[in-house]
Design a protein around this motif. Structure first.
Motif, mmCIF file in Angstrom:
data_model
loop_
_atom_site.group_PDB
_atom_site.id
_atom_site.type_symbol
_atom_site.label_atom_id
_atom_site.label_comp_id
_atom_site.label_asym_id
_atom_site.label_seq_id
_atom_site.Cartn_x
_atom_site.Cartn_y
_atom_site.Cartn_z
ATOM 1 N N PHE A 153 -20.767 1.863 1.007
ATOM 2 C CA PHE A 153 -20.399 0.517 1.458
ATOM 3 C C PHE A 153 -21.630 -0.374 1.599
ATOM 4 N N ALA A 154 -22.628 0.070 2.384
ATOM 5 C CA ALA A 154 -23.820 -0.755 2.621
ATOM 6 C C ALA A 154 -24.568 -1.074 1.326
ATOM 7 N N PRO A 155 -24.788 -0.097 0.423
ATOM 8 C CA PRO A 155 -25.467 -0.427 -0.844
ATOM 9 C C PRO A 155 -24.685 -1.445 -1.686
ATOM 10 N N GLN A 156 -23.349 -1.339 -1.657
ATOM 11 C CA GLN A 156 -22.550 -2.322 -2.415
ATOM 12 C C GLN A 156 -22.748 -3.731 -1.853
ATOM 13 N N VAL A 157 -22.762 -3.823 -0.529
ATOM 14 C CA VAL A 157 -22.981 -5.130 0.091
ATOM 15 C C VAL A 157 -24.362 -5.664 -0.284
ATOM 16 N N MET A 158 -25.369 -4.800 -0.243
ATOM 17 C CA MET A 158 -26.725 -5.236 -0.579
ATOM 18 C C MET A 158 -26.805 -5.723 -2.020
ATOM 19 N N GLY A 159 -26.079 -5.059 -2.915
ATOM 20 C CA GLY A 159 -26.071 -5.491 -4.314
ATOM 21 C C GLY A 159 -25.495 -6.896 -4.458
ATOM 22 N N ASP A 193 -9.350 -3.700 5.703
ATOM 23 C CA ASP A 193 -8.631 -3.309 6.922
ATOM 24 C C ASP A 193 -9.442 -3.522 8.199
ATOM 25 N N VAL A 194 -10.668 -3.970 8.065
ATOM 26 C CA VAL A 194 -11.513 -4.191 9.240
ATOM 27 C C VAL A 194 -11.528 -5.697 9.533
ATOM 28 N N GLU A 195 -10.826 -6.088 10.587
ATOM 29 C CA GLU A 195 -10.643 -7.514 10.876
ATOM 30 C C GLU A 195 -11.954 -8.215 11.192
ATOM 31 N N THR A 196 -12.856 -7.536 11.880
ATOM 32 C CA THR A 196 -14.121 -8.185 12.242
ATOM 33 C C THR A 196 -14.953 -8.497 10.998
ATOM 34 N N TRP A 197 -14.924 -7.588 10.037
ATOM 35 C CA TRP A 197 -15.644 -7.814 8.779
ATOM 36 C C TRP A 197 -14.975 -8.935 7.986
ATOM 37 N N GLU A 225 -27.171 -11.954 8.595
ATOM 38 C CA GLU A 225 -25.992 -11.531 9.357
ATOM 39 C C GLU A 225 -25.112 -10.571 8.570
ATOM 40 N N LEU A 226 -24.943 -10.822 7.282
ATOM 41 C CA LEU A 226 -24.112 -9.927 6.465
ATOM 42 C C LEU A 226 -24.794 -8.569 6.288
ATOM 43 N N LYS A 227 -26.099 -8.577 6.150
ATOM 44 C CA LYS A 227 -26.830 -7.302 6.012
ATOM 45 C C LYS A 227 -26.711 -6.478 7.299
ATOM 46 N N GLN A 228 -26.958 -7.110 8.447
ATOM 47 C CA GLN A 228 -26.859 -6.393 9.718
ATOM 48 C C GLN A 228 -25.434 -5.902 9.966
ATOM 49 N N ALA A 229 -24.460 -6.722 9.615
ATOM 50 C CA ALA A 229 -23.062 -6.340 9.806
ATOM 51 C C ALA A 229 -22.692 -5.144 8.938
ATOM 52 N N SER A 230 -23.189 -5.119 7.701
ATOM 53 C CA SER A 230 -22.882 -3.990 6.811
ATOM 54 C C SER A 230 -23.462 -2.688 7.360
ATOM 55 N N GLU A 231 -24.628 -2.778 8.002
ATOM 56 C CA GLU A 231 -25.241 -1.586 8.600
ATOM 57 C C GLU A 231 -24.429 -1.101 9.797
ATOM 58 N N LEU A 232 -23.921 -2.054 10.603
ATOM 59 C CA LEU A 232 -23.053 -1.672 11.722
ATOM 60 C C LEU A 232 -21.770 -1.028 11.212
ATOM 61 N N MET A 233 -21.208 -1.586 10.146
ATOM 62 C CA MET A 233 -19.983 -1.025 9.560
ATOM 63 C C MET A 233 -20.220 0.394 9.072
ATOM 64 N N ALA A 234 -21.319 0.589 8.375
ATOM 65 C CA ALA A 234 -21.630 1.916 7.841
ATOM 66 C C ALA A 234 -21.850 2.926 8.963
ATOM 67 N N GLN A 239 -16.397 -2.824 15.148
ATOM 68 C CA GLN A 239 -15.913 -3.712 16.199
ATOM 69 C C GLN A 239 -17.029 -4.587 16.773
ATOM 70 N N SER A 240 -18.271 -4.219 16.514
ATOM 71 C CA SER A 240 -19.406 -5.006 17.020
ATOM 72 C C SER A 240 -19.777 -6.152 16.084
ATOM 73 N N VAL A 241 -19.137 -6.209 14.930
ATOM 74 C CA VAL A 241 -19.445 -7.239 13.944
ATOM 75 C C VAL A 241 -18.811 -8.567 14.355
ATOM 76 N N HIS A 242 -19.599 -9.628 14.338
ATOM 77 C CA HIS A 242 -19.079 -10.966 14.616
ATOM 78 C C HIS A 242 -20.071 -12.008 14.111
ATOM 79 N N ALA A 243 -19.547 -13.192 13.839
ATOM 80 C CA ALA A 243 -20.392 -14.286 13.372
ATOM 81 C C ALA A 243 -21.117 -14.922 14.552
ATOM 82 N N SER A 244 -22.365 -15.266 14.359
ATOM 83 C CA SER A 244 -23.137 -15.920 15.411
ATOM 84 C C SER A 244 -22.649 -17.351 15.605
#
Length: 337
Positions: A153-159, A193-197, A225-234, A239-244
């Motif tokens: 997941f995280a590598p795909q987001v980084m790409g 399926d992850v509402e916060t993402w 923010e998207l990079k940090q969120a992807s790391e939290l997801m991985a 549930q800790s993901v949110h927009a600043s």
């Protein structure tokens, strides 16, 4: 007090009055949460109350209040979807602590100096661990957990972020913004399926679509923010993901694009232009209808690009019932972006 100041006080008064009513509803529900959780209608009331505060704060630009109300709304949604959940003392205490933050922000708004942005952002930051703990605890007592992440997941987001960065380095254009929005949709599809993402990627998409958001300011904030969120997801902390608050602010697009010259076009023609028309040697019978016919009234409303100025114009044009209906429509549009 000037007319503008009076209008601002009226708008603020409407919001505070309704917000206090919604906070009373939330407080009553939280004080008897163990019983309320078994009543679907009462749970719906709690959810709607938090949702309404969030929507009103978003319209007026109070991003800190919007963010905290949104966090409470998400937690109430968990309880709504798990009607047989057994709420314990830990959950009650965490809910009340989160609610206290929302109440504190509203009190600051009513204070003599209003809601100071730096102070409000710090209040939200201090409350974030409470909401993270609350989400984690609700997952435990409902038997839920982190949604399954796709492989890599995280590598795909980084790409995708690398492709996005290439476009950010180019001169801004409508086509470029549309392509970057497409990348946001691709990232959302990685974990549907992850509402916060989903909420974060759609907020990012809204910020990209805002023509007033410069790439120089938007790019580093969005990528980070998207990079940090992807790391939290991985790491299973979706549930800790949110927009600043800063990203949410950039995602606020002007409600109406009114031409700058619209007010000038709406002003009546100067009297000096009338006499030549009336004085022309045209037959007397034909002249009066031309000179006396009133200009057709316009049904258009000119709204400033500034959110608070727009709110003032709306308050002058509509009654309270119409404003409530308009707020509900705007919230639906924002959620659909």
């Amino acid at each position: 007090m000037t007319t503008v100041d009076a209008q601002k006080q009226q708008i603020l008064g409407f919001f505070i009055e309704e917000a206090r009513e919604h906070l009373d509803t939330i407080e009553r529900g939280l004080l008897s949460l163990k019983d309320v959780v078994n009543d679907q209608e009462q749970m719906n009331e709690l959810f709607r109350a938090a949702h309404s505060v969030k929507g009103g704060a978003a319209m007026l630009g109070y991003h800190s209040i919007q963010q905290v109300a949104h966090r409470l709304e998400d937690c109430f949604k968990v309880l709504k979807e798990e009607p047989k959940i057994q709420v314990d003392q830990v959950a009650e205490d965490l809910f009340l602590r989160g609610f206290d933050t929302l109440q504190q922000l509203l009190e600051q708004l009513q204070g003599p100096y209003g809601l100071q942005e730096d102070e409000a952002e710090q209040t939200v930051k201090d409350a974030e661990p409470v909401f993270v703990q609350l989400h984690d605890h609700l997952n435990q007592i409902t038997g839920g957990g982190a949604a399954a992440m796709p492989p890599n997941f995280a590598p795909q987001v980084m790409g995708i972020l690398k492709e996005m960065l290439v476009l950010f380095k180019q001169p801004p254009s409508d086509r470029g913004r549309q392509q970057i929005q497409g990348f946001c949709d691709r990232m959302a599809a990685l974990a549907p399926d992850v509402e916060t993402w989903e909420a974060l990627t759609q907020t990012a998409k809204g910020a990209v679509g805002n023509p007033n958001a410069p790439f120089k300011e938007l790019a580093p904030l969005l990528i980070k923010e998207l990079k940090q969120a992807s790391e939290l997801m991985a790491a299973g902390k979706g549930q800790s993901v949110h927009a600043s608050a800063a990203l949410q602010k950039l995602a606020t697009v002007p409600r109406v694009e009114a031409p700058a010259k619209a007010p000038v076009a709406a002003t009546p023609a100067p009297p000096a232009a009338v006499p030549p028309v009336a004085a022309t040697p045209a037959p007397p019978v034909a002249v009066p209808p031309v000179a006396a016919s009133p200009a057709p009234e316009s049904n258009e409303l000119v709204i400033p690009r500034d959110p608070r100025g727009a709110a003032q114009a709306l308050v002058k044009a509509f009654d309270r019932k119409q404003l409530t209906e308009l707020a509900q429509l705007l919230i639906k549009v924002i959620k659909g972006q």
